[in-house]
Design a protein around this motif. Structure first.
Motif, PDB file in Angstrom:
ATOM      1  N   GLU A  21      75.261  41.923 157.946  1.00 60.52           N
ATOM      2  CA  GLU A  21      74.164  41.870 158.943  1.00 60.52           C
ATOM      3  C   GLU A  21      74.512  42.114 160.183  1.00 60.52           C
ATOM      4  O   GLU A  21      75.485  41.688 160.652  1.00 60.52           O
ATOM      5  N   VAL A  22      73.732  42.636 160.980  1.00 63.25           N
ATOM      6  CA  VAL A  22      73.884  42.827 162.314  1.00 63.25           C
ATOM      7  C   VAL A  22      73.143  41.839 163.172  1.00 63.25           C
ATOM      8  O   VAL A  22      71.753  41.463 163.012  1.00 63.25           O
ATOM      9  N   HIS A  23      73.813  40.973 164.100  1.00 62.32           N
ATOM     10  CA  HIS A  23      73.214  39.793 165.059  1.00 62.32           C
ATOM     11  C   HIS A  23      73.419  40.438 166.273  1.00 62.32           C
ATOM     12  O   HIS A  23      74.540  40.826 166.861  1.00 62.32           O
ATOM     13  N   LEU A  24      72.173  40.384 167.153  1.00 58.22           N
ATOM     14  CA  LEU A  24      72.283  40.736 168.401  1.00 58.22           C
ATOM     15  C   LEU A  24      72.374  39.677 169.459  1.00 58.22           C
ATOM     16  O   LEU A  24      71.798  38.360 168.805  1.00 58.22           O
ATOM     17  N   ALA A  61      76.985  42.080 167.072  1.00 55.08           N
ATOM     18  CA  ALA A  61      78.104  41.736 166.108  1.00 55.08           C
ATOM     19  C   ALA A  61      77.789  41.823 164.524  1.00 55.08           C
ATOM     20  O   ALA A  61      76.623  41.631 164.159  1.00 55.08           O
ATOM     21  N   VAL A  62      78.825  42.328 163.752  1.00 61.56           N
ATOM     22  CA  VAL A  62      78.471  42.663 162.468  1.00 61.56           C
ATOM     23  C   VAL A  62      79.180  41.533 161.677  1.00 61.56           C
ATOM     24  O   VAL A  62      80.459  41.351 161.687  1.00 61.56           O
ATOM     25  N   THR A  63      78.257  40.948 160.623  1.00 63.05           N
ATOM     26  CA  THR A  63      78.983  39.777 160.032  1.00 63.05           C
ATOM     27  C   THR A  63      79.730  40.394 158.686  1.00 63.05           C
ATOM     28  O   THR A  63      79.458  41.569 158.507  1.00 63.05           O
ATOM     29  N   THR A  64      80.333  39.518 157.704  1.00 66.15           N
ATOM     30  CA  THR A  64      81.182  40.079 156.823  1.00 66.15           C
ATOM     31  C   THR A  64      79.911  40.402 155.655  1.00 66.15           C
ATOM     32  O   THR A  64      80.316  41.180 154.730  1.00 66.15           O
TER      33      THR A  64
END
Length: 441
Positions: free
Chosen positions: A290-293, A284-287
């Motif tokens: 940043e990419v969170h797995l 998921a890509v934040t505003t």
């Protein structure tokens, strides 16, 4: 009545025990009748029922006869087994095993067969014995000897005792020598094997391995050597690590000089393991960009879930090559101009279907063929996402030559129709029958 049961625990316990006993007896009778039905199904589908069996110009992949039990048992038309298995809610392989066990019992283990039908031996015990005699590929005389040895005691003993009794009967009726092993007509049986039990869900990324080895190999002191080198792990863990060294072709000298047996760090003298794993990670890509797995990753081989930290440790280890493929949109409609399926389109089908899409088949899609749901027409070619599905080799043949048909209802969702008019819905959650209740004959 219920008030009396509530106030009298002894009466309630007796009632529960009686109910459980009755239900167990009813289930055993049903399992025995199921074996009879399996034999009847095989009798209805002999090799003569294959309409192309006598043709010299039968197309490749068409139906053929199959030997699913030991020597002396009748052959069966192979496509018929899928119909029975689907109706019973099991995979084609499980249905084939059921019919094979029934034929083995009726034709080669008659004493055991009659005791099952008389209610003296549970069907699952008899099937375990039948599986052993089929696996050993015994001659009819050797199978009859096993029948005489095992049938009188099959209902009195547990699983381990059944296995030991069958093994003793096999040992007494066979002589395993180099000559008998090389002779394809002999009844020699080598019990050595290694079975890897791959669980559907294992968050600790371990699998259970069952093996039967030579006595000298079993008494090898690899675990004791690890202890002498300073390992404080339990005995079973040391045995597992010693087996891992053997699996990687580790020599005895390397094993004794490895002073880091309990370390997860890599030994440059240890041959690298070559294992191909396909891992899917949700991101998921934040505003902020940043990419969170997701903390859980899906391992295609299995399939099962693994922790993200375990994936990181695999990727960080030396001698590991990591390949990252572009993200595929499973909802995208990809088209190809001809019959050939390009790699990107095939990869999309593999990720979308995950397994063979035939009812109750769980073969991974990566090991399957990609089938044109509507047969390919050169005049109106349709090699696209919506007209392709993953089918294993056998079920691909079954769809092409066996009278089965299916219709895509959505991404990864298919409605199947059997030659006998039964319908099954297959999607990512599994398979379920969708037939309307039929009147009793």
């Amino acid at each position: 009545m219920f008030d009396r049961l509530a106030t009298d625990p002894a009466l309630a316990a007796a009632r529960v025990l009686a109910t459980a006993t009755q239900e167990r007896a009813a289930a055993d009778r049903a399992e025995a009748r199921l074996l009879v039905a399996a034999c009847d199904w095989a009798d209805l589908h002999p090799p003569e029922s294959i309409h192309l069996a006598a043709c010299f110009d039968a197309p490749p992949g068409s139906e053929r006869e199959e030997q699913i039990a030991g020597q002396g048992c009748p052959l069966v038309a192979e496509f018929s087994l899928a119909e029975l298995a689907a109706a019973l809610g099991m995979s084609t392989t499980a249905g084939k095993r059921l019919v094979g066990h029934a034929l083995e019992l009726r034709h080669r283990l008659p004493r055991l067969w009659h005791r099952v039908q008389d209610g003296q031996v549970q069907a699952w015990r008899a099937r375990r014995i039948a599986e052993a005699t089929i696996h050993a590929d015994l001659e009819p005389t050797a199978a009859a000897y096993v029948d005489r040895m095992v049938a009188p005691y099959a209902e009195r003993i547990g699983v381990s005792a059944i296995d030991r009794l069958v093994a003793e009967a096999l040992a007494r009726c066979t002589t395993v020598t180099d000559a008998t092993i090389d002779d394809e007509n002999s009844c020699g049986h080598d019990p050595r094997h290694v079975t890897v039990h791959d669980p559907l869900a294992a968050y600790d990324t371990t699998v259970r391995v069952e093996a039967e080895v030579d006595l000298a190999d079993a008494l090898a002191r690899g675990a004791e050597e690890l202890r002498a080198l300073g390992s404080t792990a339990p005995l079973d863990v040391r045995r597992s690590r010693a087996l891992g060294h053997l699996a990687r072709h580790q020599t005895a000298l390397d094993l004794t000089t490895d002073q880091r047996a309990d370390s997860d760090r890599d030994d440059p003298h240890t041959p690298a393991r070559e294992v191909v794993l396909h891992v899917r990670l949700a991101a998921a890509v934040t505003t902020r960009g940043e990419v969170h797995l997701d903390r859980l990753a899906e391992l295609e081989e299995g399939p099962r879930q693994v922790l993200l930290d375990q994936v990181r440790s695999w990727c960080a280890a030396s001698h590991t090559r990591v390949t990252i493929r572009p993200v595929l949109d499973l909802a995208e409609q990809i088209r190809a101009p001809g019959y050939a399926i390009p790699p990107r389109l095939r990869e999309q089908v593999v990720h979308r279907d995950r397994t063979c899409v035939f009812p109750w088949c769980s073969r991974p899609a990566r090991r399957c063929q990609v089938d044109h749901v509507t047969p390919y027409d050169p005049e109106r070619p349709d090699t696209s996402t919506g007209n392709l599905a993953a089918l294993c080799t056998f079920h691909h043949r079954l769809k092409t030559h066996g009278g089965w048909s299916y219709t895509p209802l959505g991404p990864g969702e298919y409605l199947w129709r059997s030659p006998h008019g039964h319908h099954y819905l297959h999607d990512h959650t599994g398979t379920r029958p969708v037939d309307r209740p039929r009147p009793r004959p």
